[in-house]
Design a protein around this motif. Structure first.
Motif, mmCIF file in Angstrom:
data_model
loop_
_atom_site.group_PDB
_atom_site.id
_atom_site.type_symbol
_atom_site.label_atom_id
_atom_site.label_comp_id
_atom_site.label_asym_id
_atom_site.label_seq_id
_atom_site.Cartn_x
_atom_site.Cartn_y
_atom_site.Cartn_z
ATOM 1 N N ILE B 120 0.861 -1.143 -0.274
ATOM 2 C CA ILE B 120 0.254 -0.187 -0.406
ATOM 3 C C ILE B 120 0.367 1.433 -0.021
ATOM 4 O O ILE B 120 0.530 2.330 -0.809
ATOM 5 C CB ILE B 120 -0.653 -0.012 0.742
ATOM 6 N N HIS B 145 -4.516 12.813 -0.358
ATOM 7 C CA HIS B 145 -6.159 13.149 -0.024
ATOM 8 C C HIS B 145 -7.232 12.318 -0.749
ATOM 9 O O HIS B 145 -7.415 11.557 0.666
ATOM 10 C CB HIS B 145 -6.791 14.322 0.460
ATOM 11 N N GLN B 146 -7.399 12.776 -1.705
ATOM 12 C CA GLN B 146 -7.940 11.666 -2.693
ATOM 13 C C GLN B 146 -7.971 10.030 -2.514
ATOM 14 O O GLN B 146 -8.931 9.255 -2.243
ATOM 15 C CB GLN B 146 -7.784 11.995 -4.404
ATOM 16 N N ILE B 147 -6.839 9.683 -2.584
ATOM 17 C CA ILE B 147 -6.650 8.576 -2.720
ATOM 18 C C ILE B 147 -7.010 7.609 -0.848
ATOM 19 O O ILE B 147 -7.788 7.075 -0.889
ATOM 20 C CB ILE B 147 -4.406 8.106 -2.144
ATOM 21 N N GLN B 148 -6.758 8.878 0.102
ATOM 22 C CA GLN B 148 -7.085 8.188 1.462
ATOM 23 C C GLN B 148 -8.257 8.182 1.405
ATOM 24 O O GLN B 148 -9.310 7.338 2.054
ATOM 25 C CB GLN B 148 -6.566 8.917 2.068
ATOM 26 N N LEU B 150 -10.944 7.628 -1.376
ATOM 27 C CA LEU B 150 -11.092 6.169 -1.834
ATOM 28 C C LEU B 150 -11.242 5.267 -0.806
ATOM 29 O O LEU B 150 -11.804 3.974 -0.749
ATOM 30 C CB LEU B 150 -9.964 6.090 -3.287
ATOM 31 N N GLN B 151 -10.033 5.266 -0.255
ATOM 32 C CA GLN B 151 -9.827 4.158 0.830
ATOM 33 C C GLN B 151 -11.187 4.016 2.129
ATOM 34 O O GLN B 151 -11.548 2.740 2.182
ATOM 35 C CB GLN B 151 -8.845 4.471 1.921
ATOM 36 N N GLN B 152 -11.114 4.983 2.617
ATOM 37 C CA GLN B 152 -12.289 5.126 3.503
ATOM 38 C C GLN B 152 -13.417 5.096 2.401
ATOM 39 O O GLN B 152 -14.418 4.045 3.400
ATOM 40 C CB GLN B 152 -12.307 6.654 4.003
ATOM 41 N N PHE B 154 -14.196 2.934 0.218
ATOM 42 C CA PHE B 154 -13.825 1.713 -0.063
ATOM 43 C C PHE B 154 -14.086 -0.013 1.202
ATOM 44 O O PHE B 154 -15.164 -0.070 1.235
ATOM 45 C CB PHE B 154 -12.631 0.959 -1.080
ATOM 46 N N GLY B 155 -13.907 1.014 2.561
ATOM 47 C CA GLY B 155 -13.765 0.667 3.968
ATOM 48 C C GLY B 155 -15.462 0.522 4.180
ATOM 49 O O GLY B 155 -15.611 -0.448 4.816
ATOM 50 N N ARG B 156 -16.153 2.054 3.700
ATOM 51 C CA ARG B 156 -16.881 1.753 4.856
ATOM 52 C C ARG B 156 -18.894 1.170 3.459
ATOM 53 O O ARG B 156 -18.565 0.278 4.674
ATOM 54 C CB ARG B 156 -18.185 3.461 4.348
ATOM 55 N N HIS B 158 -17.674 -1.961 1.891
ATOM 56 C CA HIS B 158 -17.021 -2.790 2.668
ATOM 57 C C HIS B 158 -17.460 -3.400 3.453
ATOM 58 O O HIS B 158 -18.450 -4.973 3.304
ATOM 59 C CB HIS B 158 -15.702 -2.768 2.279
ATOM 60 N N LYS B 159 -17.737 -2.803 4.596
ATOM 61 C CA LYS B 159 -18.322 -2.806 5.718
ATOM 62 C C LYS B 159 -19.952 -3.092 6.119
ATOM 63 O O LYS B 159 -20.162 -3.901 6.418
ATOM 64 C CB LYS B 159 -17.959 -2.080 6.846
#
Lengths: 161, 161
Positions: B120, B145-148, B150-152, B154-156, B158-159
């Motif tokens: 990562i 910040h854009q990468i972050q 996307l991650q967040q 995705f995380g949400r 996904h959960k």
DNA sequence: GCGATACATTACTTTTTTGTCAAGATTAGG
DNA sequence: CCTAATCTTGACAAAAAAGTAATGTATCGC
């Protein structure tokens, strides 16, 4: 940019505790032996985790450690933060508010990169709980790869746009 | 999980070189003074970067260092890799193929996490070039910040899925 | 060619991080 | 209450990382 020894072994011990049936606990020597570290060393790590409120201990003949919360409520981001907070003061004081000891000007361009990296790592870690780590290892693997995939995709479209 | 001193200062020196007009160069003492480190220390870092083919040096009265390639073709992933490869052998031998010195079984669940984190970080760093770093610092900030984000996101999803 | 400047390279010192030891404190069980 | 098991805590030792010193080598300008 690497995972320190303390971070790795602290996490490993937590994983052992997370695998226990409800109500049981493990002693330092049990954990130490399974991870191939000394009891003293495990003691130090578990004490850090104890201070931080991630595990609870009780002393005496039937003593040992157990998680302070359900494994599903412990995020790796917290674990890692706690484990390197202990040994490490930030590597450049300019990031912590003590500006006078740092020669670098605020707009050196590197600071946002370093801070941004920390955030990226923390974000990735905050998506994984101890429960996920022990329950379905394949799932964690998949989660990480999907995050990576998104990053790469983003990178490409960002560049070509 | 932190950026080492060597990584930070090596990168800082590269940034200085990247800011030079084509054809110019900087000496060790110039770079060292601007970053607040000793000339000897800068010498060590630049030598590492030189070995790795990221910078070129020439000796003598008009000597100094310059980038070996255009700044737009130097990705931070390569810089960081080179700078901690030098001082560091992997912290757990089981990750590098020398299985017999490591007590941990292959399915301990932590290994994929550690390896995944490295990926990562490398992915995020590979999206940023030296040129971006010096040209438009705001842009780098935005990229991170854009990468972050996307991650967040995705995380949400996904959960909740 | 000579001297000054600046990189190259190895050895050494200091500091930080890891890991160990040992003495104390707490609990369970008899 | 006594003992054995176990965590607690601070001091200490070893290893790794960071930084320094010193000696060597190449290049430029005269």
């Amino acid at each position: 940019m690497k995972v320190s020894s303390q971070e790795e072994y602290g996490l490993r011990c937590l994983v052992q505790l997370a695998r226990l049936p409800q109500g049981e606990s493990l002693t330092l020597s049990q954990m130490a032996e399974r991870e191939g570290i000394s009891t003293a060393n495990a003691g130090k790590l578990l004490w850090i985790l104890n201070k931080a409120g991630l595990v609870q201990s009780h002393r005496g003949t039937k003593g040992g450690y157990h998680l302070a919360r359900p494994a599903s409520e412990i995020r790796l981001s917290e674990v890692i933060k706690v484990l390197d907070e202990d040994a490490v003061q930030e590597h450049c004081k300019s990031y912590t508010g003590v500006m006078d000891v740092c020669i670098h000007t605020g707009d050196c361009g590197i600071r946002p990169v370093i801070l941004g990296l920390h955030e990226i790592v923390q974000n990735a870690l905050s998506e994984i709980t101890l429960a996920e780590l022990i329950g379905t290892e394949a799932n964690v693997d998949e989660t990480l790869h999907q995050i990576q995939g998104l990053q790469q995709h983003f990178g490409r479209t960002h560049k070509s746009a």
